[in-house]
Design a protein around this motif. Structure first.
Motif, PDB file in Angstrom:
ATOM      1  N   LEU A 210     -46.555  28.591  20.516  1.00 51.80           N
ATOM      2  CA  LEU A 210     -47.203  29.900  20.476  1.00 51.80           C
ATOM      3  C   LEU A 210     -48.724  29.760  20.531  1.00 51.80           C
ATOM      4  O   LEU A 210     -49.410  30.570  21.167  1.00 51.80           O
ATOM      5  CB  LEU A 210     -46.783  30.659  19.217  1.00 51.80           C
ATOM      6  N   ASP A 211     -49.260  28.737  19.869  1.00 46.53           N
ATOM      7  CA  ASP A 211     -50.700  28.484  19.942  1.00 46.53           C
ATOM      8  C   ASP A 211     -51.117  28.151  21.368  1.00 46.53           C
ATOM      9  O   ASP A 211     -52.175  28.585  21.837  1.00 46.53           O
ATOM     10  CB  ASP A 211     -51.086  27.335  19.007  1.00 46.53           C
ATOM     11  N   SER A 212     -50.279  27.382  22.052  1.00 45.24           N
ATOM     12  CA  SER A 212     -50.568  27.013  23.440  1.00 45.24           C
ATOM     13  C   SER A 212     -50.543  28.246  24.351  1.00 45.24           C
ATOM     14  O   SER A 212     -51.393  28.402  25.226  1.00 45.24           O
ATOM     15  CB  SER A 212     -49.548  25.985  23.924  1.00 45.24           C
ATOM     16  N   VAL A 213     -49.565  29.139  24.121  1.00 45.78           N
ATOM     17  CA  VAL A 213     -49.486  30.372  24.908  1.00 45.78           C
ATOM     18  C   VAL A 213     -50.725  31.224  24.680  1.00 45.78           C
ATOM     19  O   VAL A 213     -51.288  31.809  25.611  1.00 45.78           O
ATOM     20  CB  VAL A 213     -48.215  31.160  24.531  1.00 45.78           C
ATOM     21  N   SER A 214     -51.175  31.276  23.433  1.00 49.52           N
ATOM     22  CA  SER A 214     -52.356  32.069  23.096  1.00 49.52           C
ATOM     23  C   SER A 214     -53.602  31.539  23.803  1.00 49.52           C
ATOM     24  O   SER A 214     -54.462  32.316  24.224  1.00 49.52           O
ATOM     25  CB  SER A 214     -52.564  32.061  21.580  1.00 49.52           C
ATOM     26  N   ARG A 215     -53.686  30.200  23.927  1.00 42.87           N
ATOM     27  CA  ARG A 215     -54.871  29.597  24.560  1.00 42.87           C
ATOM     28  C   ARG A 215     -54.832  29.680  26.077  1.00 42.87           C
ATOM     29  O   ARG A 215     -55.838  29.989  26.715  1.00 42.87           O
ATOM     30  CB  ARG A 215     -54.995  28.133  24.131  1.00 42.87           C
ATOM     31  N   SER A 216     -53.662  29.398  26.651  1.00 44.09           N
ATOM     32  CA  SER A 216     -53.582  29.261  28.113  1.00 44.09           C
ATOM     33  C   SER A 216     -52.940  30.447  28.829  1.00 44.09           C
ATOM     34  O   SER A 216     -53.163  30.657  30.022  1.00 44.09           O
ATOM     35  CB  SER A 216     -52.810  27.989  28.468  1.00 44.09           C
ATOM     36  N   GLY A 217     -52.116  31.206  28.107  1.00 42.36           N
ATOM     37  CA  GLY A 217     -51.406  32.304  28.747  1.00 42.36           C
ATOM     38  C   GLY A 217     -50.171  31.866  29.494  1.00 42.36           C
ATOM     39  O   GLY A 217     -49.445  32.703  30.057  1.00 42.36           O
ATOM     40  N   THR A 219     -46.494  30.932  29.674  1.00 40.26           N
ATOM     41  CA  THR A 219     -45.328  31.179  28.832  1.00 40.26           C
ATOM     42  C   THR A 219     -44.113  30.346  29.216  1.00 40.26           C
ATOM     43  O   THR A 219     -43.031  30.550  28.662  1.00 40.26           O
ATOM     44  CB  THR A 219     -44.951  32.670  28.888  1.00 40.26           C
ATOM     45  N   SER A 220     -44.271  29.422  30.144  1.00 45.96           N
ATOM     46  CA  SER A 220     -43.122  28.648  30.629  1.00 45.96           C
ATOM     47  C   SER A 220     -42.472  27.828  29.517  1.00 45.96           C
ATOM     48  O   SER A 220     -41.242  27.789  29.392  1.00 45.96           O
ATOM     49  CB  SER A 220     -43.529  27.737  31.783  1.00 45.96           C
ATOM     50  N   MET A 221     -43.300  27.178  28.679  1.00 47.82           N
ATOM     51  CA  MET A 221     -42.751  26.398  27.576  1.00 47.82           C
ATOM     52  C   MET A 221     -42.077  27.308  26.551  1.00 47.82           C
ATOM     53  O   MET A 221     -41.023  26.968  26.003  1.00 47.82           O
ATOM     54  CB  MET A 221     -43.855  25.588  26.898  1.00 47.82           C
ATOM     55  N   ALA A 222     -42.666  28.476  26.296  1.00 42.91           N
ATOM     56  CA  ALA A 222     -42.059  29.422  25.355  1.00 42.91           C
ATOM     57  C   ALA A 222     -40.692  29.870  25.854  1.00 42.91           C
ATOM     58  O   ALA A 222     -39.753  30.034  25.055  1.00 42.91           O
ATOM     59  CB  ALA A 222     -42.978  30.626  25.167  1.00 42.91           C
ATOM     60  N   GLU A 223     -40.549  30.053  27.161  1.00 42.57           N
ATOM     61  CA  GLU A 223     -39.264  30.466  27.726  1.00 42.57           C
ATOM     62  C   GLU A 223     -38.202  29.395  27.509  1.00 42.57           C
ATOM     63  O   GLU A 223     -37.059  29.702  27.138  1.00 42.57           O
ATOM     64  CB  GLU A 223     -39.434  30.756  29.218  1.00 42.57           C
ATOM     65  N   MET A 239     -35.279  40.630  23.428  1.00 45.34           N
ATOM     66  CA  MET A 239     -36.716  40.481  23.167  1.00 45.34           C
ATOM     67  C   MET A 239     -37.383  39.593  24.206  1.00 45.34           C
ATOM     68  O   MET A 239     -36.767  38.659  24.738  1.00 45.34           O
ATOM     69  CB  MET A 239     -36.945  39.841  21.785  1.00 45.34           C
ATOM     70  N   ASP A 240     -38.646  39.886  24.466  1.00 40.65           N
ATOM     71  CA  ASP A 240     -39.485  38.982  25.254  1.00 40.65           C
ATOM     72  C   ASP A 240     -39.532  37.632  24.540  1.00 40.65           C
ATOM     73  O   ASP A 240     -39.501  37.576  23.304  1.00 40.65           O
ATOM     74  CB  ASP A 240     -40.885  39.587  25.370  1.00 40.65           C
ATOM     75  N   ASP A 241     -39.596  36.528  25.287  1.00 41.07           N
ATOM     76  CA  ASP A 241     -39.509  35.192  24.702  1.00 41.07           C
ATOM     77  C   ASP A 241     -40.602  34.938  23.668  1.00 41.07           C
ATOM     78  O   ASP A 241     -40.337  34.387  22.593  1.00 41.07           O
ATOM     79  CB  ASP A 241     -39.574  34.126  25.807  1.00 41.07           C
ATOM     80  N   VAL A 242     -41.838  35.303  23.973  1.00 44.77           N
ATOM     81  CA  VAL A 242     -42.929  35.095  23.029  1.00 44.77           C
ATOM     82  C   VAL A 242     -42.721  35.953  21.789  1.00 44.77           C
ATOM     83  O   VAL A 242     -42.903  35.493  20.655  1.00 44.77           O
ATOM     84  CB  VAL A 242     -44.289  35.406  23.683  1.00 44.77           C
ATOM     85  N   GLN A 243     -42.336  37.200  21.982  1.00 44.38           N
ATOM     86  CA  GLN A 243     -42.074  38.078  20.846  1.00 44.38           C
ATOM     87  C   GLN A 243     -40.922  37.536  19.998  1.00 44.38           C
ATOM     88  O   GLN A 243     -40.948  37.620  18.767  1.00 44.38           O
ATOM     89  CB  GLN A 243     -41.740  39.488  21.337  1.00 44.38           C
ATOM     90  N   PHE A 244     -39.921  36.979  20.658  1.00 48.35           N
ATOM     91  CA  PHE A 244     -38.779  36.389  19.948  1.00 48.35           C
ATOM     92  C   PHE A 244     -39.235  35.241  19.054  1.00 48.35           C
ATOM     93  O   PHE A 244     -38.839  35.158  17.879  1.00 48.35           O
ATOM     94  CB  PHE A 244     -37.758  35.898  20.972  1.00 48.35           C
ATOM     95  N   LEU A 245     -40.068  34.352  19.579  1.00 47.66           N
ATOM     96  CA  LEU A 245     -40.554  33.224  18.777  1.00 47.66           C
ATOM     97  C   LEU A 245     -41.437  33.698  17.625  1.00 47.66           C
ATOM     98  O   LEU A 245     -41.365  33.149  16.517  1.00 47.66           O
ATOM     99  CB  LEU A 245     -41.321  32.248  19.677  1.00 47.66           C
ATOM    100  N   GLU A 246     -42.281  34.688  17.883  1.00 50.61           N
ATOM    101  CA  GLU A 246     -43.110  35.255  16.816  1.00 50.61           C
ATOM    102  C   GLU A 246     -42.232  35.844  15.717  1.00 50.61           C
ATOM    103  O   GLU A 246     -42.504  35.657  14.515  1.00 50.61           O
ATOM    104  CB  GLU A 246     -44.027  36.344  17.380  1.00 50.61           C
TER     105      GLU A 246
END
Length: 259
Positions: A210-217, A219-223, A239-246
């Protein structure tokens, strides 16, 4: 300077530099000077304005001075003006900003721990020539200091009761280095109790993704992580993948801290 290590359930030990007695003492004196200056100025203005009633003194002088620590530590998230000058602050034993109830409890204990109150008590007893009174005054005066020196985290009585510690503001590992999340909703309802089946290492991986998504945008790893977790925990959600992890991290924090 002694280092305080606070073990957490979030896969890391929080490290803080303990606030030494010297810094604490100077911070107290600064706060005492601030309250004294306010007391003098308000007394002067009330006298000039002809407001010499007891009620005016209580409302404009007594209450602000009495509630100084409570208000300042609430507004400044664990600091008074003296603490800020000396780079120290109050934190909870979880390493985060103390709650309203913790700050309130610390403030209530100041009545019996205040050096000024202790001195007044000692001087009143010293007027008696009784040996037991002198001994009692000595014990009463040094007890708060003994508690601080003997407690594992240099805590005073108010800190022990509230579950807080006084530390330098330059913490080595912050609560942001863990998977800790503040759950502000009083009626929060966890959606995925299965999250408790994951290890701290798994949860730390989610946090880093999630920190990586926040920095780079990106979302492939989050998926990929979200898909794997859904398979392992048998979760079905739109849920959206990022929202699911959050949501998973929020659920974990809620469930763990309320066990």
């Amino acid at each position: 300077m002694p280092i305080i290590k606070i073990p957490t359930v979030f896969n890391i030990d929080l490290e803080f530099e303990a606030a030494d007695l010297g810094r604490r003492g100077v911070a107290y004196l600064i706060d005492l000077l601030i309250r004294g200056a306010y007391l003098w100025l308000m007394s002067f203005f009330l006298s000039k304005a002809g407001l010499n009633s007891n009620m005016a003194g209580i409302l404009l002088i007594g209450l602000p001075v009495s509630f100084y620590y409570l208000i300042s530590e609430l507004l400044m998230k664990g600091q008074s003006l003296g603490k800020r000058v000396m780079d120290i602050k109050v934190v909870s034993l979880m390493g985060n900003v103390p709650s309203l109830s913790q700050i309130l409890l610390r403030w209530m204990f100041r009545l019996v721990e205040s050096p000024i109150f202790t001195l007044i008590f000692i001087f009143s007893l010293m007027e008696d020539q009784d040996a037991w009174a002198a001994l009692l005054s000595l014990v009463f005066g040094v007890l708060p200091l003994i508690v601080v020196l003997r407690s594992p985290y240099n805590q005073r009585l108010g800190d022990l009761a509230a579950g807080t510690i006084l530390v330098r503001t330059r913490e080595r590992h912050t609560i942001e280095d863990t998977i800790f999340r503040e759950i502000h909703q009083a009626d929060y309802t966890p959606q995925f109790s299965q999250i408790l089946r994951l290890s701290d290492r798994d949860l730390s991986k989610i946090k880093s993704v999630l920190d990586s998504v926040s920095r780079s945008g990106d979302t492939s790893m989050a998926e990929r992580i979200a898909l794997r977790i859904k398979e392992v925990l048998h979760i079905e959600t739109d849920m959206d993948d990022v929202q699911f992890l959050e949501t998973l991290l929020n659920d974990y924090n809620y469930l763990v801290t309320r066990r």
